[in-house]
Structures are given as structure tokens and as C-alpha cells.
Design a protein around this motif. Structure first.
Motif, short mmCIF file in Angstrom:
data_model
loop_
_atom_site.label_atom_id
_atom_site.label_comp_id
_atom_site.label_asym_id
_atom_site.label_seq_id
_atom_site.Cartn_x
_atom_site.Cartn_y
_atom_site.Cartn_z
N LYS A 165 -61.86 -56.96 25.00
CA LYS A 165 -62.06 -57.54 26.32
C LYS A 165 -62.04 -59.07 26.20
N PHE A 166 -61.30 -59.72 27.10
CA PHE A 166 -61.23 -61.18 27.06
C PHE A 166 -61.24 -61.74 28.48
N ALA A 167 -61.46 -63.04 28.59
CA ALA A 167 -61.52 -63.70 29.90
C ALA A 167 -60.12 -63.94 30.43
N ALA A 168 -59.75 -63.23 31.49
CA ALA A 168 -58.45 -63.43 32.12
C ALA A 168 -58.48 -64.60 33.09
N SER A 169 -59.68 -64.95 33.55
CA SER A 169 -59.85 -66.09 34.45
C SER A 169 -61.24 -66.67 34.24
N VAL A 170 -61.33 -68.00 34.26
CA VAL A 170 -62.60 -68.67 33.98
C VAL A 170 -62.90 -69.70 35.06
N VAL A 171 -64.15 -70.16 35.09
CA VAL A 171 -64.56 -71.17 36.06
C VAL A 171 -65.66 -72.02 35.44
N ASN A 172 -65.71 -73.29 35.81
CA ASN A 172 -66.80 -74.15 35.33
C ASN A 172 -68.06 -73.90 36.14
N ASP A 173 -69.16 -74.51 35.74
CA ASP A 173 -70.43 -74.27 36.41
C ASP A 173 -70.41 -74.73 37.86
N GLY A 175 -67.78 -74.72 39.85
CA GLY A 175 -66.91 -73.85 40.64
C GLY A 175 -65.58 -74.45 41.05
N ASN A 176 -65.32 -75.71 40.67
CA ASN A 176 -64.07 -76.35 41.12
C ASN A 176 -62.98 -76.36 40.06
N VAL A 177 -63.32 -76.07 38.80
CA VAL A 177 -62.31 -75.99 37.74
C VAL A 177 -62.13 -74.52 37.37
N ILE A 178 -60.92 -74.03 37.57
CA ILE A 178 -60.63 -72.62 37.39
C ILE A 178 -59.47 -72.49 36.41
N GLY A 179 -59.43 -71.39 35.69
CA GLY A 179 -58.30 -71.12 34.82
C GLY A 179 -57.86 -69.68 34.96
N THR A 180 -56.57 -69.44 34.77
CA THR A 180 -56.05 -68.08 34.68
C THR A 180 -55.22 -67.98 33.40
N GLN A 181 -55.53 -66.99 32.56
CA GLN A 181 -54.73 -66.77 31.37
C GLN A 181 -53.36 -66.22 31.74
N PHE A 182 -53.33 -65.46 32.81
CA PHE A 182 -52.08 -64.90 33.33
C PHE A 182 -51.34 -65.95 34.17
N HIS A 183 -50.11 -65.61 34.54
CA HIS A 183 -49.27 -66.50 35.33
C HIS A 183 -49.23 -66.03 36.78
N PRO A 184 -49.97 -66.67 37.68
CA PRO A 184 -49.88 -66.28 39.09
C PRO A 184 -48.46 -66.41 39.65
#
Length: 202
Positions: A165-173, A175-184
Motif C-alpha cells: 500500500k502506498f500514497a497515491a495522493s498526498v496533501v500538506n497540513d 491543505g493547499n499543497v497536493i500531490g498525485t502519484q498518478f497522471h490526471p
């Protein structure tokens, strides 16, 4: 019309990201100019390639990126763009990242599964966030990566299973910095909806 700046630091699938954002109704600018970045309603941090190269190329933009994040406006990191948001990566000899989200980037363990993890896989949405508004749980998105993000539960927006299991999407504390490991931008109608959601956040 919302102005979205795609940060050009020499590594990234800029054209497909731009096309996806334009379909989402944004006015898109590709730039490395600090004034353009600071004037944006939202910023995209794309990336395809090696973590160490990305950090080397983006070094001259660190002050601008930190100032932009401190303003509270949204930033979305895609693929390698998500990984460099983290504190560090074991790729390239434990390279230091932007440190905008606590965690590290690790290589997939040796299993019978092929690496890179490439193709369509489902994600589990772990917490509510505007990026995933009206996105169903267990939806399929498109991945291409050999390293994965390991971060805390509170910073994981969505997770995926591929040998582990891994983080496919992350967020900072905040809430304004987001990441997606996948390609939207490569994830069909679902990915386009996420890009619309991002533009709506801006």
C-alpha cells in the motif's frame, strides 16, 4: 478564467498537462518566471524523470515556490512533482526534497510484480478534499513510476495497492499543497474531473 501556471524546470510532460487544464477551463501559462508564478491562481508542479535531477533543476526557484505556498494558494504536484514535495528520496543516494510534506520516497520492493508500476490501477480515497469532489472510491487512474511516497496517515489523501500500500495522493497540513502519484491528464474523464476540481479550488 483562472490562471494556472505550469512550472517549467526542464522535466515534465508539459503539453499533455496543459491540454488537460485547458479542457478544464483554465488559462494556462508554462513558465519559470517568479512574477508569473506569484500571479497565478494555481500552480502545477509536473515531473517525469529522476528526483535528483528535478531538485537540481528547481533549485533556483525554491524561494519563489516557498513564497507561493505560504500565500495559501493551491499547488498540485504530478508524478515526480508529487515526489519532490516530500522531505527526501532514496533515489540518487538519499536526495533532499522540497520538504513541503513530511515523508520519503522509496523504491518498490523486489517482488513478482513488474517495476515500474505502469498502467491503470484503482485508488482508495482516504479523506475528503476538494480535489476528489464527486470522484468515486476505487476509481481507476493511470500510473507510471518506480518509486512511491511513504507519508503519514494525515497527509495521505488516497492510497493504492501494488505489492504494498502506498500514497497515491498526498496533501500538506494546510491543505493547499497536493500531490498525485498518478497522471490526471492521462486518466480519462476521471482525471479531467480532478483537474476541474483543482481549477475550482483556485
Amino acid at each position: 478564467m483562472k490562471k494556472i501556471v505550469i512550472i517549467d524546470y526542464g522535466l515534465g510532460n508539459l503539453r499533455s498537462v496543459r491540454k488537460g487544464l485547458e479542457h478544464a477551463g483554465a488559462n494556462v501559462v508554462i513558465s519559470s518566471d517568479p512574477e508569473e508564478i506569484m500571479s497565478a491562481d494555481g500552480v502545477i508542479l509536473p515531473g517525469v524523470g529522476a528526483f535528483k535531477d528535478a531538485m537540481k533543476n528547481i533549485k533556483q526557484m525554491l524561494d519563489t515556490i516557498n513564497e507561493y505556498v505560504d500565500s495559501g494558494k493551491p499547488m498540485l504536484g504530478i508524478c515526480l512533482g508529487q515526489q519532490i514535495l516530500m522531505s527526501r528520496s532514496e533515489e540518487g543516494g538519499h536526495s533532499t526534497g522540497l520538504g513541503l510534506i513530511k515523508g520519503e520516497v522509496l523504491r518498490f520492493p523486489h517482488t513478482d510484480l513488474k517495476v515500474p508500476h505502469m498502467g491503470w490501477n484503482s485508488i482508495s480515497i482516504d479523506q475528503d478534499h476538494p480535489l476528489f469532489k464527486d470522484i468515486p472510491d476505487d476509481t481507476y487512474v493511470y500510473f507510471v513510476h518506480s518509486f512511491y511516497v511513504d507519508t503519514g496517515k494525515g497527509n495521505t489523501l488516497a492510497s493504492c495497492e501494488y505489492g504494498k500500500k502506498f500514497a497515491a495522493s498526498v496533501v500538506n497540513d494546510a491543505g493547499n499543497v497536493i500531490g498525485t502519484q498518478f497522471h490526471p491528464e492521462k486518466s480519462g474523464d476521471t482525471g479531467l474531473k480532478m483537474l476541474r476540481n483543482f481549477v475550482a479550488m483556485c
